[in-house]
Design a protein around this motif. Sequence first.
Motif: not given
Length: 168
Positions: A108-123
């Motif tokens: 496992r690794g210690y990774v920096e990520r955005w805390r908040h995102i929006t996403y678009t996709a298809q179902d």
Amino acid sequence: MTEYTLIYVPDPALRAKSQPVSTFGAELRELVDNMARVMREEKGVGLAAPQLGISQRVIVLEVAQALERDGELIEPVPLTALINPQITPVGNDKAEGWEGCLSIPGQRGYVERWRHITYTAQDINGRAVQGRASDFHARIIQHEVDHLDGILYTDRTDQVETFVRPAS
């Protein structure tokens, strides 16, 4: 029904950029069902199609029940399939956290990520969907979308630890 199995580093399929999904139907439903099955069997919270050797932009995620992880309370996330997902950070807030990957067992690794995102996709039926995710939920989506671009969490950190997975 085709049975898909998990692939592991250094399989080159994990480093390839996935192709957009353009056909929606029974074959895609079967893939998503298999992805959910493998994710649950392996006790994961997310899985991308490339982890099954399938070069398609498909991810699934699920946190079946609230849990505590590294001192953080994680809220449940229902089983979600995102087809051709795209993410956009919201704000500048980032957080570091431990990540693992079903295709890289024992690390496992210690990774920096955005805390908040929006996403678009298809179902699963090809309909447009959009949403917002924060904290661990956002981390899962970012991790899985990285897989679609051939990026592993180990590419985003130099803080990796090896451990022995306890027997279940």
